[in-house]
Design an enzyme around this catalytic site. Structure first.
Site, short mmCIF file in Angstrom:
data_model
loop_
_atom_site.label_atom_id
_atom_site.label_comp_id
_atom_site.label_asym_id
_atom_site.label_seq_id
_atom_site.Cartn_x
_atom_site.Cartn_y
_atom_site.Cartn_z
N PHE A 65 0.81 -1.23 0.00
CA PHE A 65 0.00 0.00 0.00
C PHE A 65 0.84 1.28 0.00
O PHE A 65 0.32 2.38 0.09
CB PHE A 65 -1.01 -0.03 1.15
N ASP A 303 -1.67 -9.53 -4.01
CA ASP A 303 -0.38 -8.88 -4.26
C ASP A 303 -0.60 -7.49 -4.87
O ASP A 303 0.18 -7.05 -5.73
CB ASP A 303 0.50 -9.75 -5.16
O1 DOR Z 1 5.20 -7.49 -8.84
C1 DOR Z 1 5.46 -7.23 -7.69
N1 DOR Z 1 5.48 -5.97 -7.24
N2 DOR Z 1 5.80 -8.23 -6.85
C2 DOR Z 1 6.24 -7.99 -5.61
O2 DOR Z 1 6.45 -8.94 -4.88
C3 DOR Z 1 6.50 -6.61 -5.16
C4 DOR Z 1 5.57 -5.72 -5.84
C5 DOR Z 1 5.80 -4.24 -5.59
O3 DOR Z 1 5.95 -3.88 -4.44
O4 DOR Z 1 5.71 -3.46 -6.54
#
Ligand code: DOR
Length: 437
Positions: A65, A303
């Site tokens: 976030f 995610d």
């Molecule tokens: O695609 C991703 N983006 N995988 C992750 O584990 C981290 C995340 C990010 O924080 O942008």
């Protein structure tokens, strides 16, 4: 804010793992009673839920976030608005903010910010570095330790087996791993240098990179009998590994993206499909679905990883990985249920009940007297497209724009308070810090 008593009238309710038309009475933020017809006094707010389905509020156990430090992408207020709209009543947030959440002080800072800003309930991971072992054991409250074995730059990367072993061998709390083999990714990045087709992303961070790291995490978890959770499982190989070798203290999750998108998405949405671990093949989609239905994979996480449109438009490989997800995950999964991929009851289990159980979050994930009134009423009869202009996430885009979905939240309730009602957010509502027993 005083919490009114609520009567949700004549919803189709998931009670005892079956659906029945029922009234649900909410008092003092908790479910007080479920019965075919409940009589009430005059100061109870009535929600007519005829034709709607009542599910336990979604608990999203992996989100990013961006607050503190990266609020230009998202912040705890905008993200929690997106949650409320998406039927997500609780979330577990990751430590790759700026500063990183690697100490009690930074954990406290996030909890303070969330108490002020969050419309839904919140919990935070503590991030592992190669150096912060004492903090990992004492930080409180936290849902667990997050280890980036790969795909992370900066101090959160723990890719050496000796450092991993130190963490797995000390303490008892849950370790959640982002399992990708950083050494392999590094080598393959060199090999593919100069290539600008985003589809290359899935070749650089290939299935083998994910499998190597999952094997290593599993090996260490078995050696120390350490509670392990494997985040966003993405490959058929990992699912098959776990099908044959999954100790009782290991759990795994999958994202809706890894179930319903695959490498063909690069042709339609380009770098907006870039995430870590990357999207895989249609065959991987099917193996993951089977593993989820068979209980090899325990639950679902989005995610949610927002980046701005400008960042995503930079052109591969200068684009960041990640996609937003909290306001589309429930309708995506319920649409899959409508299409026969699974049942609505399974969706409720994977997106709420099983998550509460795995993270030991008391009083959540079930619609029964005594449980917290974190609830979502969804409409399983109407289809509506994902529209960019309706999105609450600050990043302002979704990989699912234009997808015609059913199961959209109509009303979302957090701790007995209506936080979203037929398109309107109640931004006065505040969630609470989750506890982990
Ligand atoms: O695609 C991703 N983006 N995988 C992750 O584990 C981290 C995340 C990010 O924080 O942008």
């Amino acid at each position: 804010m005083p919490v009114a008593n609520l009567l949700i009238r004549q919803a189709t309710v998931l009670i005892d793992r079956a659906f029945q038309v029922s009234d649900v009475l909410v008092q003092d933020g908790k479910i007080a009673q479920t019965a075919p017809e409940i009589a009430i006094d005059s100061d109870t707010l009535i929600i007519d839920a005829t034709g709607l389905t009542l599910l336990p509020g979604v608990i999203d156990p992996q989100v990013h976030f961006r607050e503190p430090g990266l609020e230009y992408k998202e912040d705890l207020f905008t993200a929690s608005c997106a949650c409320a709209k998406g039927g997500v009543t609780s979330f577990l947030e990751m430590p790759n903010t700026n500063p990183l959440t690697t100490t009690q002080e930074m954990l406290n800072d996030k909890l303070d910010r969330a108490a002020q800003k969050c419309l839904v309930n919140y919990g935070f991971f503590i991030g592992a570095t190669a150096e912060n072992l004492p903090d990992l054991e004492t930080a409180n409250p936290t849902c667990g330790i997050k280890i980036f074995m790969g795909s992370m730059h900066g101090a959160l990367l723990v890719d050496q087996e000796s450092a991993l072993e130190r963490i797995f061998s000390s303490g008892r709390r849950l370790i959640a791993v982002h399992a990708e083999d950083q050494a392999r990714i590094r080598a393959r990045r060199e090999q593919f240098a100069g290539m600008t087709d985003p589809a290359v992303h899935s070749q650089i961070q290939d299935n083998q990179a994910a499998l190597n790291a999952t094997q290593l995490a599993l090996k260490l978890s078995k050696k120390y009998q350490r509670r392990l959770h494997i985040l966003h499982l993405s490959t058929g190989e990992e699912a098959e590994l776990l099908r044959h070798d999954k100790p009782a203290w290991v759990t795994a999750e999958v994202t809706p993206q890894h179930l319903v998108l695959n490498t063909s998405a690069y042709e339609t949405i380009g770098t907006f499909a870039q995430m870590n671990p990357p999207l895989r093949s249609p065959q991987d989609n099917e193996i993951l679905w089977n593993a989820l239905r068979d209980g090899v994979i325990d639950f679902i996480a989005t995610d949610h990883a927002p980046h701005t449109i400008a960042e995503k438009a930079k052109g591969y490989p200068n684009t960041p990985s990640g996609m937003p997800g909290v306001e589309t995950s429930l309708p995506i999964m319920l649409t899959q249920a409508k299409q026969g991929k699974c049942t609505v009851e399974q969706v409720a289990n994977w997106m709420s009940t099983a998550v509460a159980k795995a993270y030991k979050i008391p009083n959540k994930g079930i619609i029964a007297p005594g449980y917290d009134a974190d609830l979502v009423l969804v409409d399983l009869n109407t289809y509506k497209p994902v529209l960019r202009e309706e999105l609450q996430t600050k990043c302002g885009w979704s990989p699912f724009e234009g997808w015609n979905l059913t199961g959209w939240p109509v009303v979302t309730i957090v701790g007995g308070q209506v936080v979203f009602d037929r398109g309107q957010l109640n931004t006065d509502v505040r969630g609470k810090a989750l506890s982990f027993s």
